[in-house]
Design a protein around this motif. Sequence first.
Motif, PDB file in Angstrom:
ATOM      1  N   TRP A   1      38.352  46.300  50.861  1.00 20.76           N
ATOM      2  CA  TRP A   1      38.367  44.978  50.201  1.00 20.76           C
ATOM      3  C   TRP A   1      37.920  45.127  48.743  1.00 20.76           C
ATOM      4  CZ3 TRP A   1      36.674  40.249  53.587  1.00 20.76           C
ATOM      5  CH2 TRP A   1      36.843  39.047  52.893  1.00 20.76           C
ATOM      6  N   VAL A   2      36.806  45.810  48.538  1.00 18.80           N
ATOM      7  CA  VAL A   2      36.342  46.064  47.163  1.00 18.80           C
ATOM      8  C   VAL A   2      37.408  46.837  46.392  1.00 18.80           C
ATOM      9  CG1 VAL A   2      34.624  47.281  45.767  1.00 18.80           C
ATOM     10  CG2 VAL A   2      33.895  46.028  47.795  1.00 18.80           C
TER      11      VAL A   2
ATOM     12  N   LEU B   1      42.241  37.948  41.243  1.00 19.64           N
ATOM     13  CA  LEU B   1      41.192  38.315  42.199  1.00 19.64           C
ATOM     14  C   LEU B   1      40.776  37.126  43.051  1.00 19.64           C
ATOM     15  CD1 LEU B   1      39.193  40.705  39.909  1.00 19.64           C
ATOM     16  CD2 LEU B   1      40.640  41.293  41.850  1.00 19.64           C
ATOM     17  N   LEU B   2      40.790  35.947  42.467  1.00 21.70           N
ATOM     18  CA  LEU B   2      40.504  34.748  43.242  1.00 21.70           C
ATOM     19  C   LEU B   2      41.515  34.620  44.378  1.00 21.70           C
ATOM     20  CD1 LEU B   2      39.864  31.297  41.554  1.00 21.70           C
ATOM     21  CD2 LEU B   2      40.711  31.542  43.864  1.00 21.70           C
TER      22      LEU B   2
ATOM     23  N   GLN C   1      40.768  37.237  47.010  1.00 19.50           N
ATOM     24  CA  GLN C   1      39.572  36.966  47.819  1.00 19.50           C
ATOM     25  C   GLN C   1      39.840  35.914  48.892  1.00 19.50           C
ATOM     26  OE1 GLN C   1      36.690  38.478  47.641  1.00 19.50           O
ATOM     27  NE2 GLN C   1      35.414  37.152  48.916  1.00 19.50           N
TER      28      GLN C   1
ATOM     29  N   PHE D   1      43.086  38.565  35.168  1.00 19.79           N
ATOM     30  CA  PHE D   1      42.667  39.294  36.370  1.00 19.79           C
ATOM     31  C   PHE D   1      41.772  38.445  37.264  1.00 19.79           C
ATOM     32  CE2 PHE D   1      39.974  40.721  32.774  1.00 19.79           C
ATOM     33  CZ  PHE D   1      38.740  40.237  33.193  1.00 19.79           C
ATOM     34  N   GLY D   2      41.007  37.547  36.643  1.00 22.44           N
ATOM     35  CA  GLY D   2      40.127  36.700  37.443  1.00 22.44           C
ATOM     36  C   GLY D   2      40.912  35.849  38.423  1.00 22.44           C
TER      37      GLY D   2
ATOM     38  N   LEU E   1      38.291  52.014  41.699  1.00 20.25           N
ATOM     39  CA  LEU E   1      38.228  51.188  42.901  1.00 20.25           C
ATOM     40  C   LEU E   1      39.310  51.587  43.900  1.00 20.25           C
ATOM     41  CD1 LEU E   1      37.479  47.740  41.256  1.00 20.25           C
ATOM     42  CD2 LEU E   1      35.911  49.122  42.605  1.00 20.25           C
TER      43      LEU E   1
ATOM     44  N   PHE F   1      40.234  44.926  44.891  1.00 22.45           N
ATOM     45  CA  PHE F   1      40.006  44.245  43.605  1.00 22.45           C
ATOM     46  C   PHE F   1      40.591  45.076  42.465  1.00 22.45           C
ATOM     47  CE2 PHE F   1      35.959  42.112  45.466  1.00 22.45           C
ATOM     48  CZ  PHE F   1      36.715  41.073  45.960  1.00 22.45           C
TER      49      PHE F   1
END
Lengths: 422, 422, 422
Positions: free
Chosen positions: B208-209, B231-232, B235, B227-228, B17, B212
């Motif tokens: 943006w991607v 990433l929240l 975002q 990681f979630g 990424l 992540f």
Amino acid sequence: MESVLMDNLWVIIGTFLVFLMLGGFILLEAGSTRMKNAGHIAGKTIFTAGIGSLVFWAVGWGFIYGEGNWFIGLSDFFYGDASFSGEGLAPAVDFMFQMMFALVAMTIAFGGFAERAKLSAYVIFAVLFSVLIYPVVAHWIWGGGWLADHGKQDFAGSTVVHLTGAMAALAATLVLKPRIGKYNKDGSSNNLAGHNQVFTALGVLLLWVGWFGFNGASTFEVADAFFGFVLLNTQVAAGAGAVAAMFVSWALTGKADVPTTLNGALAGLVAITAPAGFVEPWAAVIIGLIGGVIVVFSMRWFDQARIDDPIFALSVHGTVGIWGTLANGLFAVPAFSAGIGWGQPGLFYGGGFTQLGVQTIGVITSGLYAFVVAFILLKVMDRVMGGIRVTEEEEIVGLDLSEHGGYGYPENIPHPDDRKGA
Amino acid sequence: MESVLMDNLWVIIGTFLVFLMLGGFILLEAGSTRMKNAGHIAGKTIFTAGIGSLVFWAVGWGFIYGEGNWFIGLSDFFYGDASFSGEGLAPAVDFMFQMMFALVAMTIAFGGFAERAKLSAYVIFAVLFSVLIYPVVAHWIWGGGWLADHGKQDFAGSTVVHLTGAMAALAATLVLKPRIGKYNKDGSSNNLAGHNQVFTALGVLLLWVGWFGFNGASTFEVADAFFGFVLLNTQVAAGAGAVAAMFVSWALTGKADVPTTLNGALAGLVAITAPAGFVEPWAAVIIGLIGGVIVVFSMRWFDQARIDDPIFALSVHGTVGIWGTLANGLFAVPAFSAGIGWGQPGLFYGGGFTQLGVQTIGVITSGLYAFVVAFILLKVMDRVMGGIRVTEEEEIVGLDLSEHGGYGYPENIPHPDDRKGA
Amino acid sequence: MESVLMDNLWVIIGTFLVFLMLGGFILLEAGSTRMKNAGHIAGKTIFTAGIGSLVFWAVGWGFIYGEGNWFIGLSDFFYGDASFSGEGLAPAVDFMFQMMFALVAMTIAFGGFAERAKLSAYVIFAVLFSVLIYPVVAHWIWGGGWLADHGKQDFAGSTVVHLTGAMAALAATLVLKPRIGKYNKDGSSNNLAGHNQVFTALGVLLLWVGWFGFNGASTFEVADAFFGFVLLNTQVAAGAGAVAAMFVSWALTGKADVPTTLNGALAGLVAITAPAGFVEPWAAVIIGLIGGVIVVFSMRWFDQARIDDPIFALSVHGTVGIWGTLANGLFAVPAFSAGIGWGQPGLFYGGGFTQLGVQTIGVITSGLYAFVVAFILLKVMDRVMGGIRVTEEEEIVGLDLSEHGGYGYPENIPHPDDRKGA
């Protein structure tokens, strides 16, 4: 524990891919419209994604998955206070994946606004759609609402994402009326051709890749590597859709129209979205083929009905979204249900009309809800805002200039002030 | 062992990424500049990535992570002879992930060179930046150097990647001077608008991607699916930045400028890069919003100061990079520190000014080092090379022609020899 | 079980990346050709991918991996009835990964058709290549055929994918003859420059990212995080190829030609495809450097031989594909063989000429098979279809118009009917 973490890893990969679909939409929408609106169309995808992300954080997640009633969830606003129990998906991972679906549905809806809506209409409708429309349908089907109680199946969002988005796009199309120059007084239609088919084709490719996350990670787990099977179905359906649409276009007009062919690939993908985890590969091929045929005739029908749909959202996501949801009722295989806890017997597999009936009710009620609420909201906005459509003069010079103060391709399109002098 | 392999899998996904971000930069930079330089700008991203990869392999990795002293590492050149112990990250996986950060920092630095530097200046500075600038700062903060010893936090590189790249860009901007036609004699400024906002918008989406991976895989592990959460935060900060910049631009100029809106999304991403793993979502929203506001005023300030920054690298990565690093000192939450071994109490959480002080010292020393060394190197290059800027005539015809022998859009821009005849 | 699922996860991630390569090819091919053919070139990538997917499902998988003989597999058509045993790769995951390789090989082959072949020739050859050419070579080397029996190594498809595709491209180039305007009567050549180098550069970047899946997931497992090492080799070889080609171009012509530099990156990637898992990083750098040099001279040689190769498929995938396969014979390291069950001693490591001999035989027989069968098929098609090339008039107006009924850039290229009136 390891396999739980692997499930989380899989779903976050799916999240990345679904977000990449917004890149596909930037290209698809910009490529399908005219140069004078390209900066606007590309740019609004970014800021509406921003609005949608904030709204989803504030209330969207809570409305869909919070504790609530048959109609809507009513807890866990602002992400709530969930912590990871160590089982299933971590809340933040699930949150991110679901957010991306909401953003995709909103982006589909904006297909109906293209080339004529005010920027302020995008801003306001991005909020309203994300608060009042998407979360309600998502709660009904995925959040434990009344359609979930009746066994409505929607593997990855044929109804929740594609149909909901398309019905809002239909409402927008009807409220906004066709673009200047689209229809002649004699009822005939002009092709306001999109300006860049390389963008369109690459957009479809990115959407196709993104769909691997859309459908694949909708397994929510890696058990039995079942995602491979879901993706196999996805791939052959997409391929069948592209091939079918190309040949139908070729047969009908003598030329293999590129945008039509590309819409065929998308149609195959939309069609297989509901049944991807429930049918066998041969059925996926048939579902995709029929999707590719349907989309061509749907595009022609909307055009003849003088419903101006620049990005073909109504046909690709609406008509074919309905086909996909119903196809699941026709082709779902009991064997998969037994093995993995999904699916119901399909029409061709001894399940009779029950599942097909539930699917039909789900399509009708979800579609009606999305359309009616969107239509009312847009009509109210139209009244309150003194119109949600730009002026005729603004539409002619393009939304890049009228809404953003400069062309997206300033070297290709001279500024009107410069043109006057020329 | 399985979870160790999962950590490696996660970090290599992050690597993919982050490398994809170079695609985002190709589009962002090409879209933000003029047609006559587009082939040059896109092409140099590829070959400078090549140079950066080779230098990182030869000495970069060793300078950053090798055994050494407070200033620099001094072992493991040419990848060294490390083998995978079965614990933590495999050396090759860590190597790849870190290499991508070095390439991103270099690409940010080249934002300051746009539309006027010689190709040979790119080649030479790509080597020098990758040898003398980036690895030193990275060693200080991530490689066990003196700032690491003092508890400097930089979750994913607000300082190491963004500030370092931006300070080198600032040095380049000052040495190269503004582009021809950018500023008038009366001190006013002209908008040398970028030629393709679809490229710019898609570039931002790809960045943006990519972010992540940048932020997400900076957890270096999948434990607790943390990681979630990272990433929240990423975002909602990005979304808040885009929305804030759009409204500020709209309020200031009456039009929602597209490039400004897009820079807002990037500002949100840059701002959250340092604190992504240390703050709560509501704080991430605030950090992103403030980042989106700051970037607009920073862009205006640099323009008024007659510092010509075509890609807005100074504002997006510099000013906002500083904000992000300091924001970590303001909003970091002790609870996360306890749970995952990261973070220090923030200002608003009872940690007092200690952490904010360390962050500030880190920003000042790292930024100064990058700026001073880059400035000296570029001045020396300017002397030795007979100027690092192309001639006036070359700049006017464009770098595609002067440096590469042909336009990137040969059908859109006629070759001067053909124009003479016309 | 967990690590088996991780292997499946890894290979499906690789599948996504290899499919993303088709996006890279859309941009590379469209960018390398002229505006009047751009919609056609981008669109045909989508529908030929559709055809290839359906054919692979119907017979390709069975021909490659089915039970059969030394020449071809003969079972498991229409995906067969395989279920996941819980060991190794799930059949559907393996199927998807292998399908993507077949699609890439076909897309390479179509490089030789660019800007002059009829749409119907694409349709028919997509089927024939996917039925009669690719699966046979893939069976020989990867499916247990006669070359596999003799120890032919092809880590990720230098021969199977790149050489096979390039040989079919060569056959097409010879049958179709050069494009109108490419060669002058005095034997000199004109540069029919591609229309968009930003597309080309972004295409190369996407291909580079995709190659991480191509090479990385060809480990088929995550054990020892060995993929990291494969990717490190991939990265430095690509970088070395780009740098080498740029400097060679610069030295030969005085200008650092952008398309040549970009082809250098691809050459590095093609060259390392066979040896990525068998050589040390320093050898990867050398293999990539030599690949970058070879590709420049190969491009010049084909041009002087009046073989018109618009996308440079013959040089990038053919000449360099051969170099990569042989380089594996030169540089493969016994140590890796011992550790992971791959590889044979290379020439420089005491293995003598044996492995180099097997590699050479594999290249010659595979290349010959692909070329001869493609040539015969295209000659027969040419006879039966009344020519596989469009008319001179169609070629001049462009394939967008002749094959698809409208330009891909309708606002940039006026329709001939409008031009007549002007």
